[in-house]
Design a protein around this motif. Structure first.
Motif, PDB file in Angstrom:
ATOM      1  N   THR A 165       0.828  -1.206   0.000  1.00  0.00           N
ATOM      2  CA  THR A 165       0.000   0.000   0.000  1.00  0.00           C
ATOM      3  C   THR A 165       0.863   1.257   0.000  1.00  0.00           C
ATOM      4  O   THR A 165       0.623   2.203  -0.762  1.00  0.00           O
ATOM      5  N   ILE A 166       1.883   1.279   0.844  1.00  0.00           N
ATOM      6  CA  ILE A 166       2.727   2.467   0.941  1.00  0.00           C
ATOM      7  C   ILE A 166       3.656   2.580  -0.257  1.00  0.00           C
ATOM      8  O   ILE A 166       4.002   3.698  -0.675  1.00  0.00           O
ATOM      9  N   VAL A 167       4.082   1.468  -0.828  1.00  0.00           N
ATOM     10  CA  VAL A 167       4.869   1.532  -2.059  1.00  0.00           C
ATOM     11  C   VAL A 167       4.108   2.299  -3.130  1.00  0.00           C
ATOM     12  O   VAL A 167       4.664   3.165  -3.827  1.00  0.00           O
ATOM     13  N   ARG A 168       2.836   1.987  -3.289  1.00  0.00           N
ATOM     14  CA  ARG A 168       2.034   2.680  -4.313  1.00  0.00           C
ATOM     15  C   ARG A 168       1.924   4.169  -4.012  1.00  0.00           C
ATOM     16  O   ARG A 168       1.970   5.006  -4.928  1.00  0.00           O
ATOM     17  N   ALA A 169       1.781   4.525  -2.740  1.00  0.00           N
ATOM     18  CA  ALA A 169       1.736   5.946  -2.359  1.00  0.00           C
ATOM     19  C   ALA A 169       3.060   6.631  -2.672  1.00  0.00           C
ATOM     20  O   ALA A 169       3.099   7.770  -3.162  1.00  0.00           O
ATOM     21  N   MET A 170       4.167   5.943  -2.395  1.00  0.00           N
ATOM     22  CA  MET A 170       5.492   6.485  -2.709  1.00  0.00           C
ATOM     23  C   MET A 170       5.640   6.760  -4.197  1.00  0.00           C
ATOM     24  O   MET A 170       6.179   7.794  -4.599  1.00  0.00           O
ATOM     25  N   MET A 171       5.179   5.831  -5.011  1.00  0.00           N
ATOM     26  CA  MET A 171       5.332   5.970  -6.450  1.00  0.00           C
ATOM     27  C   MET A 171       4.494   7.126  -6.985  1.00  0.00           C
ATOM     28  O   MET A 171       4.837   7.746  -7.994  1.00  0.00           O
ATOM     29  N   ARG A 172       3.404   7.429  -6.299  1.00  0.00           N
ATOM     30  CA  ARG A 172       2.532   8.524  -6.751  1.00  0.00           C
ATOM     31  C   ARG A 172       3.003   9.898  -6.283  1.00  0.00           C
ATOM     32  O   ARG A 172       2.588  10.926  -6.834  1.00  0.00           O
ATOM     33  N   TYR A 173       3.836   9.941  -5.264  1.00  0.00           N
ATOM     34  CA  TYR A 173       4.206  11.229  -4.675  1.00  0.00           C
ATOM     35  C   TYR A 173       5.063  12.053  -5.644  1.00  0.00           C
ATOM     36  O   TYR A 173       6.099  11.588  -6.128  1.00  0.00           O
ATOM     37  N   PRO A 174       4.684  13.310  -5.921  1.00  0.00           N
ATOM     38  CA  PRO A 174       5.422  14.153  -6.878  1.00  0.00           C
ATOM     39  C   PRO A 174       6.648  14.806  -6.245  1.00  0.00           C
ATOM     40  O   PRO A 174       6.701  16.021  -6.027  1.00  0.00           O
ATOM     41  N   VAL A 175       7.655  13.994  -5.961  1.00  0.00           N
ATOM     42  CA  VAL A 175       8.775  14.457  -5.146  1.00  0.00           C
ATOM     43  C   VAL A 175       9.518  15.625  -5.780  1.00  0.00           C
ATOM     44  O   VAL A 175       9.910  16.576  -5.081  1.00  0.00           O
ATOM     45  N   GLU A 176       9.708  15.608  -7.089  1.00  0.00           N
ATOM     46  CA  GLU A 176      10.439  16.704  -7.730  1.00  0.00           C
ATOM     47  C   GLU A 176       9.671  18.018  -7.636  1.00  0.00           C
ATOM     48  O   GLU A 176      10.255  19.068  -7.339  1.00  0.00           O
ATOM     49  N   GLU A 177       8.381  17.963  -7.868  1.00  0.00           N
ATOM     50  CA  GLU A 177       7.562  19.180  -7.782  1.00  0.00           C
ATOM     51  C   GLU A 177       7.584  19.756  -6.371  1.00  0.00           C
ATOM     52  O   GLU A 177       7.687  20.964  -6.179  1.00  0.00           O
TER      53      GLU A 177
END
Length: 249
Positions: A165-177
């Motif tokens: 579940t948290i892996v998917r949240a990590m992948m969605r997070y717009p870290v560069e922005e």
């Protein structure tokens, strides 16, 4: 989030001083506050240390209802820090925790004066779960038996479902922005053998952060820098603390 549990460990050496230094430590995906034990002891001689076990980690129950995003986890951390009257802390965060810290740097700059972001994720040039998994396995070949043992126990307590579940949240997070909006001093760290956070990715993030950023690679370390190289991380945290104080002098 409904039914959310967070565990807070507070470490101090001697009596707490009002207005003194505060450090907040945020762990990575699947692990727990245990990975910060040595670091917390080192930092506690300088100020108060708050180590958090995030929801679903360290044996805590998973939140009920909708699966959380990184911003939700950051909001939970902010609520905990508000309740503890924490302000202008130096946050030391590892891997997934670096995403949570980034969100706090953007949304609650009153809470976070600066940060050490260790092995930040997710490299957008390799933005697939399978690639990240392969990189993590490759990095683990360079971890010490102590680190592997701590990580294995923590992963077992976290469980496959919550981990996914948290892996998917990590992948969605717009870290560069989100990184591009940070205005506080930040040290970006990685281990020499960390394939999850390659040098190129760390330098790209530093470019987004601008003049407030510094990059450091720890010789001999892999992805879990904080366990076996706590001294290097502590020095980075104290350097950030000094920069935050200089900025307010």
């Amino acid at each position: 989030m409904r039914g959310t549990w967070v565990r807070v460990h507070r470490v101090t050496e001697g009596p707490a001083r009002p207005g003194g230094s505060v450090f907040v430590l945020l762990h990575g995906l699947g692990v727990s506050a245990r990975e910060f034990a040595t670091l917390a002891h080192l930092l506690s001689t300088t100020g108060r240390v708050h180590i958090l076990d995030l929801p679903g980690h360290g044996g805590l129950p998973r939140p009920r209802g909708t699966a959380p995003e990184i911003a939700d986890l950051a909001a939970v951390v902010a609520e905990v820090l508000d309740g503890a009257d924490v302000r202008s802390a130096v946050v030391v965060a590892h891997s997934m925790g670096a995403q949570v810290a980034t969100e706090l740097l953007v949304t609650r700059p009153d809470l976070v004066a600066g940060a050490v972001l260790i092995s930040p994720v997710v490299d957008t040039a390799a933005h697939r779960v399978l690639i990240q998994a392969v990189r993590l396995v490759g990095s683990s070949l360079h971890e010490t038996p102590r680190t592997i043992a701590i990580t294995a126990r923590a992963y077992a307590a976290c469980g496959v479902r919550w981990f996914s579940t948290i892996v998917r949240a990590m992948m969605r997070y717009p870290v560069e922005e989100r990184m591009a909006r940070v205005r506080a001093p930040v040290v970006l760290m990685r281990g020499e053998h960390d394939a999850v956070t390659p040098v190129r990715w760390l330098e790209a993030l530093a470019g987004l952060l601008g003049d407030g950023a510094e990059t450091r690679t720890v010789p001999g370390a892999a992805h879990n820098v904080v366990v076996d190289h706590a001294g290097a991380v502590a020095r980075a945290a104290l350097d950030v603390l000094a920069r935050t104080r200089a900025g307010t002098a």
